[in-house]
Scaffold this active site. Structure first.
Site, PDB file in Angstrom:
ATOM      1  N   SER A  73       0.812  -1.217   0.000  1.00 39.55           N
ATOM      2  CA  SER A  73       0.000   0.000   0.000  1.00 39.55           C
ATOM      3  C   SER A  73       0.848   1.270   0.000  1.00 39.55           C
ATOM      4  O   SER A  73       0.328   2.375  -0.005  1.00 39.55           O
ATOM      5  CB  SER A  73      -0.973   0.005   1.167  1.00 39.55           C
ATOM      6  N   LYS A  90      -5.503   4.066   9.313  1.00 40.16           N
ATOM      7  CA  LYS A  90      -4.612   4.968   8.581  1.00 40.16           C
ATOM      8  C   LYS A  90      -5.128   6.402   8.638  1.00 40.16           C
ATOM      9  O   LYS A  90      -4.364   7.353   8.855  1.00 40.16           O
ATOM     10  CB  LYS A  90      -4.491   4.512   7.125  1.00 40.16           C
TER      11      LYS A  90
END
Ligand code: ADP
Length: 800
Positions: A686, A729
């Protein structure tokens, strides 16, 4: 005990003998018999008889219950017998062995108060009148026949006796052999004694014996019928109980232990096969020396099996209101989680027999998974047991070792049941994602059996051997990382994800739950220790870095310990922990705010990563140096990122023109990519968008906006793919005061899980390709920008 032998003197004291009145026994001339004497008068008479030649007159009482018989209470005919042996037993009981000598009729009974004497007259045993031989023979045959039938009921009768009777041709000897060895009624025996004619004697004997045989046959029939009606288990129980009593009488203690086991095994009420299996073990134990190793193993085994909560169920009705109260009282926030758990409880309330509903609580450590499981147990009225699966790599950990192994033990499932003390507890399988498998067998296949409602009603532990029904248990599992749960296990579970907490939530949890809990545990009153709100905020910010609240709880515990010490030692009566004095309490600050690129820079991008302690902000640096086309990746990214780096380089080559990058950069330059060491991210790919952005910035000289953070995986053609851990996140971005977060467009629906505070503070840019990412993050004409969260309209302009 004293033993006396008959003296050799055989002086017949005229016709007067010491006498014993017999109860239920008849003596015959030539017959050897023994009997017990308890009445004092009889004991004394025998002792006197011994002194005076050893002869005794034995006469039978009409009725056995008469204690002090007079002449009218005894028969008129008895036997003069010789005392062969006397044995004195405790309690003044005497065992006497006698042999009948001759028949005598009683003339007078003399009772002097201490002994009994009798004046008697000798009688012939048999009349010598001539008898009909044919008749005698016929009678003898009949007697032999009936004796043969009689003997069938006494399998222990010596074979020789039977043979000698069957082959006897002397009527007198036949009469004696049969009479002396058959158990006839004493009145019948008296008749037989009194009769003198052998023919009459034989015919009475035949009659008595025939009726005796009939009675025996009838008795047998009745026994047979009752035996059928008593069920086998009862019979066995009855016999064992008898054995136990016998053993008790004999004073055999070891037997007692075995019988206790046997009783306990029966009271478990297991099915026949398993009961027998356990009985066999108990039986084995009975045959072993008690101190042998094997006996110890069996005892340990039986103790463990008997100690299990067979058929012990806790009963409780689930009340939705109560369940809601419990969940609400024990936990702050977690609204969605509580809702799903209430749904789960509602199903259980409506259908208590439901099987196969397994919840998996997934999320980072310290987020309240264990404590939610405990609350569910409380709400369902079940006992609670926890099985930690972290690092379990051996199937025997789950299923136990065979009992023949040295130090064998049951597996963790059975141990949990022992701890719970109930057959329907709630069992929490902690860290099911940390099950490992190796050559020692696959523990996950054992877990599959445990969790499978089709199979778990007969779970077999290697140690216990007898199957245990787990189908009434409620199972809950926890996991940090769902993707590490073996797929077949995951299939069986209903996933409930617990998100990490915001600082605000942590504050509430600390204030409303952790502080009161720790005060109580440390024996402190609320008035004795106060922790300022600002201090709590500072602990969260500077002393913990976690998704959950475990370190926070530990820090609060540490404050309580220190305060308790101060109060106990008399230094203070009450203590307040102030924010500005926090360093004195907990030492220097452990964490400073996330490393954040402070100004718009070339080659530095704020990436977002998901780690085991939640989301973190992870700045990525790229520099381009003159060189020969080498790519170097250093820092916490490791090997996973080398792939991403190559994809990024290839992509940048394909778009070099658009961003004014030298198309030959990959030949003439070395590229160094670095992620500062810190938390190790769990999701390497990611960082694809972050790396490409940093690379383009470094090669083109265009700075990257410091208030932008990003996450996303990339393809070679520049498409942006979705990622996991969006909630964590974005939380990290929020904490670092990032204004704009670029996320893959495919993750847009996941925003629903993102906290409202985060959503309100951050502008999201949804990227489907890298062009969109680069357009948002790169500053084409460098401008001076104020650091911090931009005004909403400003960032919206950027996002468009
Ligand atoms: P996990 O099992 O997820 O590792 P725990 O259940 O052990 O976490 O939680 C750690 C501590 O934090 C426990 O004392 C628990 O009571 C507390 N805790 C966690 N979440 C909450 C919450 N939402 N409300 C109140 N206390 C909480």
């Amino acid at each position: 005990m004293e033993q006396t032998r008959k003296s050799d003197k055989n002086t017949d004291n005229g016709n007067i003998f010491y006498a014993v009145a017999m109860r239920g026994l008849v003596a015959f001339p030539k017959m050897v018999m023994h009997f017990d004497v308890a009445r004092q008068k009889s004991v004394d008479s025998i002792e006197m008889a011994l002194k005076e030649g050893g002869k005794l007159f034995l006469v039978t009482q009409h009725e056995t219950y008469v204690e002090n018989p007079k002449a009218t209470d005894v028969y008129k005919v008895g036997v003069v017998a010789e005392i062969k042996q006397v044995l004195k037993l405790p309690d003044n009981i005497m065992k006497v062995l006698v042999e009948g000598v001759y028949k005598a009729s009683l003339i007078r009974l003399i009772d002097d108060g201490e002994t009994l004497k009798a004046e008697v007259k000798r009688m012939p045993t048999y009349s010598r009148a001539k008898v009909d031989e044919v008749e005698t023979e016929a009678l003898m045959r009949s007697v032999k026949d009936v004796f043969e039938r009689y003997s069938q009921y006494f399998p222990k009768m010596p074979k020789e006796l039977l043979t000698s009777v069957m082959t006897q041709d002397d009527p007198y000897k036949l009469f004696e052999a049969v009479t002396f060895n058959c158990n006839l009624n004493y009145r019948d025996k008296q008749t037989l004694l009194e009769e003198t004619n052998i023919l009459n004697k034989l015919s009475v004997l035949f009659a008595c014996l025939s009726s005796e045989v009939e009675i025996l046959e009838l008795e047998n029939l009745i026994n047979e019928q009752t035996k059928n009606s008593i069920d086998k288990g009862q019979k066995e129980y009855y016999l064992r109980e008898q054995m136990r009593i016998i053993q008790e009488q004999l004073g055999e203690d070891d037997g007692d232990e075995v019988f206790e086991y046997i009783n306990d095994i029966y009271s478990l009420k297991l099915d026949k096969k398993n009961t027998e299996k356990l009985l066999k073990e108990a039986d084995k134990l009975g045959k072993l020396p008690p101190s042998s190793q094997e006996a110890f193993v069996i005892k340990n085994y039986l103790d463990t099996v008997l100690d299990l909560p067979w058929n012990k169920y806790t009963k409780a009705k689930i009340s939705m209101d109560k369940a809601e109260d419990i969940l609400e009282k024990d936990h702050y926030g977690l609204k969605k989680v509580k809702e799903r758990i209430l749904e789960f409880l509602a199903v259980h309330m409506l259908n208590p027999e439901i099987k196969g509903q397994i919840i998996c609580l997934a999320g980072p450590p310290g987020i309240g998974k264990t404590s939610i499981a405990k609350s569910i147990a409380k709400a369902m009225g079940r006992k609670y047991a926890r099985v930690s699966l972290g690092g379990v790599r051996d199937e025997a950990d789950i299923r136990g070792h065979r009992k023949t192994y040295v130090g064998a033990m049951p597996g963790r499932i059975i141990t949990a049941l022992q701890q719970a003390g109930s057959a329907n507890p709630l069992i929490l399988f902690d860290e099911i994602d940390k099950l490992c498998s190796d050559i020692k067998g696959d523990p996950s296949s054992a877990m599959l059996e445990v969790l499978d409602s089709e199979q778990n009603n007969a779970f077999r532990d290697h140690f216990i051997e007898v199957p245990f029904d787990l189908s009434k248990c409620v199972f809950i599992t926890t996991a940090n990382n769902v993707s590490a749960i073996p797929a077949p296990l995951l299939d069986r579970m209903e996933l409930i994800e617990l998100p990490s907490y915001t600082a605000e939530e942590k504050f509430h949890i600390a204030k409303e739950h952790l502080v009161p809990k720790q005060l109580k545990e440390h024996g402190l009153k609320g008035t004795q220790l106060k922790i300022e709100d600002a201090a709590i905020h500072d602990i969260i910010q500077y002393y913990t870095k976690e998704a959950g609240v475990r370190t926070l709880e530990r820090s609060i515990a540490s404050l309580c310990r220190k305060a308790a010490k101060k109060i106990a030692s008399g230094d203070a009566k009450r203590v307040t922990v102030k924010a500005k004095e926090l360093q004195d309490w907990l030492g220097v600050k452990k964490y400073l705010p996330d490393l954040l690129s402070q100004k718009d820079q070339v080659g530095v991008v704020n990436g977002l990563a998901w780690t085991s302690v939640g989301g973190v902000l992870m700045p990525l640096e790229v520099i381009v140096l003159k060189g020969t086309g080498k790519i170097e990746v250093t820092g916490s990214l490791g090997d996973v990122m080398k792939e991403s780096a190559k994809i990024a380089v290839s992509y940048v080559r394909s778009v070099a023109d658009k961003y004014g990058i030298d198309p030959d950069f990959y030949k003439n330059n070395d590229i160094h990519i670095h992620a500062p060491e810190g938390a190790v991210p769990k999701d390497g790919p990611s960082a694809g968008v972050t790396m490409t952005t940093a690379l383009v910035s470094a090669l083109s000289g265009m700075p990257v906006r410091a208030d932008v953070a990003m996450t996303g995986e990339i393809t070679l053609h520049g498409r942006v793919l979705p990622i996991g851990g969006l909630r964590e996140k974005t939380m990290a971005a929020y904490k670092a005061e990032i204004g704009t977060v670029i996320i893959p467009v495919a993750n847009k629906p996941d925003l629903e899980e993102v906290d409202d505070v985060v959503k309100n503070a951050i502008e999201f840019v949804y990227a489907d390709d890298l062009a969109k990412v680069l357009d948002t993050a790169l500053i084409k004409q460098p401008v001076k920008r104020r650091r911090g969260r931009p005004a909403k309209n400003a960032s919206a302009a950027v996002a468009n």
